[in-house]
Design a protein around this motif. Structure first.
Motif, PDB file in Angstrom:
ATOM      1  N   VAL A  32       0.864  -1.182   0.000  1.00  0.00           N
ATOM      2  CA  VAL A  32       0.000   0.000   0.000  1.00  0.00           C
ATOM      3  C   VAL A  32       0.900   1.231   0.000  1.00  0.00           C
ATOM      4  O   VAL A  32       1.891   1.289   0.720  1.00  0.00           O
ATOM      5  CB  VAL A  32      -0.902  -0.002   1.264  1.00  0.00           C
ATOM      6  N   ASP A  33       0.538   2.230  -0.807  1.00  0.00           N
ATOM      7  CA  ASP A  33       1.321   3.460  -0.905  1.00  0.00           C
ATOM      8  C   ASP A  33       1.026   4.351   0.305  1.00  0.00           C
ATOM      9  O   ASP A  33      -0.122   4.697   0.571  1.00  0.00           O
ATOM     10  CB  ASP A  33       0.965   4.184  -2.204  1.00  0.00           C
ATOM     11  N   LEU A  34       2.079   4.725   1.031  1.00  0.00           N
ATOM     12  CA  LEU A  34       1.932   5.538   2.235  1.00  0.00           C
ATOM     13  C   LEU A  34       1.336   6.910   1.915  1.00  0.00           C
ATOM     14  O   LEU A  34       0.436   7.379   2.614  1.00  0.00           O
ATOM     15  CB  LEU A  34       3.283   5.696   2.938  1.00  0.00           C
ATOM     16  N   GLN A  35       1.816   7.553   0.872  1.00  0.00           N
ATOM     17  CA  GLN A  35       1.312   8.884   0.531  1.00  0.00           C
ATOM     18  C   GLN A  35      -0.169   8.849   0.186  1.00  0.00           C
ATOM     19  O   GLN A  35      -0.925   9.738   0.552  1.00  0.00           O
ATOM     20  CB  GLN A  35       2.117   9.487  -0.626  1.00  0.00           C
ATOM     21  N   ARG A  36      -0.576   7.803  -0.500  1.00  0.00           N
ATOM     22  CA  ARG A  36      -1.990   7.673  -0.864  1.00  0.00           C
ATOM     23  C   ARG A  36      -2.860   7.555   0.396  1.00  0.00           C
ATOM     24  O   ARG A  36      -3.928   8.152   0.487  1.00  0.00           O
ATOM     25  CB  ARG A  36      -2.167   6.459  -1.752  1.00  0.00           C
ATOM     26  N   GLU A  37      -2.397   6.799   1.378  1.00  0.00           N
ATOM     27  CA  GLU A  37      -3.136   6.650   2.639  1.00  0.00           C
ATOM     28  C   GLU A  37      -3.194   7.973   3.398  1.00  0.00           C
ATOM     29  O   GLU A  37      -4.229   8.330   3.951  1.00  0.00           O
ATOM     30  CB  GLU A  37      -2.497   5.574   3.517  1.00  0.00           C
ATOM     31  N   LEU A  38      -2.073   8.697   3.430  1.00  0.00           N
ATOM     32  CA  LEU A  38      -2.057   9.995   4.112  1.00  0.00           C
ATOM     33  C   LEU A  38      -3.013  10.975   3.428  1.00  0.00           C
ATOM     34  O   LEU A  38      -3.737  11.715   4.103  1.00  0.00           O
ATOM     35  CB  LEU A  38      -0.643  10.572   4.140  1.00  0.00           C
ATOM     36  N   ASP A  39      -3.024  10.972   2.103  1.00  0.00           N
ATOM     37  CA  ASP A  39      -3.938  11.845   1.359  1.00  0.00           C
ATOM     38  C   ASP A  39      -5.392  11.490   1.646  1.00  0.00           C
ATOM     39  O   ASP A  39      -6.237  12.373   1.820  1.00  0.00           O
ATOM     40  CB  ASP A  39      -3.671  11.757  -0.146  1.00  0.00           C
ATOM     41  N   ARG A  40      -5.684  10.198   1.720  1.00  0.00           N
ATOM     42  CA  ARG A  40      -7.048   9.746   1.996  1.00  0.00           C
ATOM     43  C   ARG A  40      -7.506  10.217   3.376  1.00  0.00           C
ATOM     44  O   ARG A  40      -8.622  10.711   3.537  1.00  0.00           O
ATOM     45  CB  ARG A  40      -7.106   8.219   1.911  1.00  0.00           C
ATOM     46  N   ILE A  41      -6.614  10.126   4.366  1.00  0.00           N
ATOM     47  CA  ILE A  41      -6.960  10.554   5.720  1.00  0.00           C
ATOM     48  C   ILE A  41      -7.116  12.067   5.789  1.00  0.00           C
ATOM     49  O   ILE A  41      -8.032  12.585   6.438  1.00  0.00           O
ATOM     50  CB  ILE A  41      -5.924  10.031   6.727  1.00  0.00           C
ATOM     51  N   ARG A  42      -6.268  12.801   5.111  1.00  0.00           N
ATOM     52  CA  ARG A  42      -6.398  14.269   5.099  1.00  0.00           C
ATOM     53  C   ARG A  42      -7.698  14.703   4.425  1.00  0.00           C
ATOM     54  O   ARG A  42      -8.345  15.654   4.861  1.00  0.00           O
ATOM     55  CB  ARG A  42      -5.188  14.891   4.419  1.00  0.00           C
ATOM     56  N   GLN A  43      -8.084  14.006   3.364  1.00  0.00           N
ATOM     57  CA  GLN A  43      -9.354  14.328   2.716  1.00  0.00           C
ATOM     58  C   GLN A  43     -10.519  14.066   3.660  1.00  0.00           C
ATOM     59  O   GLN A  43     -11.472  14.843   3.712  1.00  0.00           O
ATOM     60  CB  GLN A  43      -9.528  13.504   1.440  1.00  0.00           C
ATOM     61  N   ALA A  44     -10.437  12.982   4.413  1.00  0.00           N
ATOM     62  CA  ALA A  44     -11.485  12.683   5.392  1.00  0.00           C
ATOM     63  C   ALA A  44     -11.535  13.768   6.466  1.00  0.00           C
ATOM     64  O   ALA A  44     -12.618  14.182   6.894  1.00  0.00           O
ATOM     65  CB  ALA A  44     -11.250  11.313   6.023  1.00  0.00           C
ATOM     66  N   GLN A  45     -10.370  14.245   6.897  1.00  0.00           N
ATOM     67  CA  GLN A  45     -10.330  15.319   7.887  1.00  0.00           C
ATOM     68  C   GLN A  45     -10.944  16.599   7.329  1.00  0.00           C
ATOM     69  O   GLN A  45     -11.686  17.293   8.028  1.00  0.00           O
ATOM     70  CB  GLN A  45      -8.893  15.585   8.329  1.00  0.00           C
ATOM     71  N   GLU A  46     -10.652  16.907   6.080  1.00  0.00           N
ATOM     72  CA  GLU A  46     -11.215  18.100   5.455  1.00  0.00           C
ATOM     73  C   GLU A  46     -12.729  17.989   5.319  1.00  0.00           C
ATOM     74  O   GLU A  46     -13.454  18.959   5.564  1.00  0.00           O
ATOM     75  CB  GLU A  46     -10.575  18.338   4.091  1.00  0.00           C
ATOM     76  N   ARG A  47     -13.222  16.800   4.924  1.00  0.00           N
ATOM     77  CA  ARG A  47     -14.665  16.601   4.827  1.00  0.00           C
ATOM     78  C   ARG A  47     -15.327  16.765   6.189  1.00  0.00           C
ATOM     79  O   ARG A  47     -16.373  17.395   6.302  1.00  0.00           O
ATOM     80  CB  ARG A  47     -14.980  15.209   4.263  1.00  0.00           C
ATOM     81  N   TRP A  48     -14.692  16.214   7.239  1.00  0.00           N
ATOM     82  CA  TRP A  48     -15.241  16.321   8.587  1.00  0.00           C
ATOM     83  C   TRP A  48     -15.274  17.781   9.023  1.00  0.00           C
ATOM     84  O   TRP A  48     -16.271  18.245   9.585  1.00  0.00           O
ATOM     85  CB  TRP A  48     -14.403  15.497   9.565  1.00  0.00           C
TER      86      TRP A  48
END
Length: 109
Positions: A32-48
């Motif tokens: 799994v790509d680490l940057q992709r996971e970090l981006d996914r979590i940041r997007q979730a934080q922004e949506r929240w």
């Protein structure tokens, strides 16, 4: 998990991805790509954060101003956003969300 919005911190994400990659290597799968996971979590934080912004009293004020503007056009003081199209409930919500995003961007500068 971090207590901030129930989303993991970067350190916890690194550890989880490392653990997942270990299991994936054992199973013969690509890592799994680490940057992709970090981006996914940041997007979730922004949506929240935006969802919290949409619950603020400011949203009520913006909504009332938009309703007043729409009601003035046809001179119908009891107009309510109902239905799916033609400026109704769904379309009104979409315009309200767009306005709130623009307002947030302007206030975050």
């Amino acid at each position: 998990m971090g207590n901030d919005r129930q989303l993991p911190s970067d350190f916890e994400t690194y550890a989880a991805v490392e653990q997942r990659n270990l299991i994936r290597r054992q199973a013969g799968l690509p890592p799994v790509d680490l940057q992709r996971e970090l981006d996914r979590i940041r997007q979730a934080q922004e949506r929240w954060a935006f969802e919290q912004w949409m619950q603020s009293p400011l949203r009520f004020r913006v909504e009332q101003k938009m309703l007043q503007r729409i009601r003035r056009r046809p001179n119908n003081p009891s107009w309510k956003p109902t239905g799916m199209l033609s400026g109704g409930g769904w379309a009104f919500h979409a315009v309200l969300t767009k306005q709130m995003r623009k307002l947030r961007a302007r206030l975050d500068r």
